[in-house]
Design a protein around this motif. Structure first.
Motif: not given
Length: 102
Positions: A1-8
């Motif tokens: 998902n584009p809103i997921t980032d590395d930190e998540d």
């Protein structure tokens, strides 16, 4: 998902390994997510546990596919070569043309 980032992802997978490292692969030009990531674990046991417990889990309203990685260098090189080839063709043909969709 584009809103997921590395930190998540790192937070999600840190329950299996506090030292887990996550990296979402991004388009080198736009920085947009290419919709896949790599997570590294300290031990094989931690990796196996994450594989069995996280495959098909919902993350940011999408199911994730967890699998073991083989070397991706060949695929990455193929991707970058296609991009370079496309850029060269645009330069040779005046820079016109449409983009492909997903």
């Amino acid at each position: 998902n584009p809103i997921t980032d590395d930190e998540d992802l790192q937070l999600l997978f840190s329950r299996f390994d506090p030292n887990a490292r996550a990296e979402i692969i991004r388009d080198p030009d736009t920085g947009d997510s290419l919709q896949y990531a790599f997570v590294e674990f300290t031990t094989q046991r931690q990796c196996n546990e994450a594989y069995f417990k996280m495959n098909n889990v919902m993350v940011d309203d999408r199911r994730i596919k967890v699998d073991f990685s083989q070397s991706v260098a060949k695929e990455w090189n193929k991707f970058t070569m296609q991009r370079r080839r496309g850029q060269r063709q645009q330069q040779q043909h005046g820079g016109y043309g449409g983009g492909g969709g997903q």
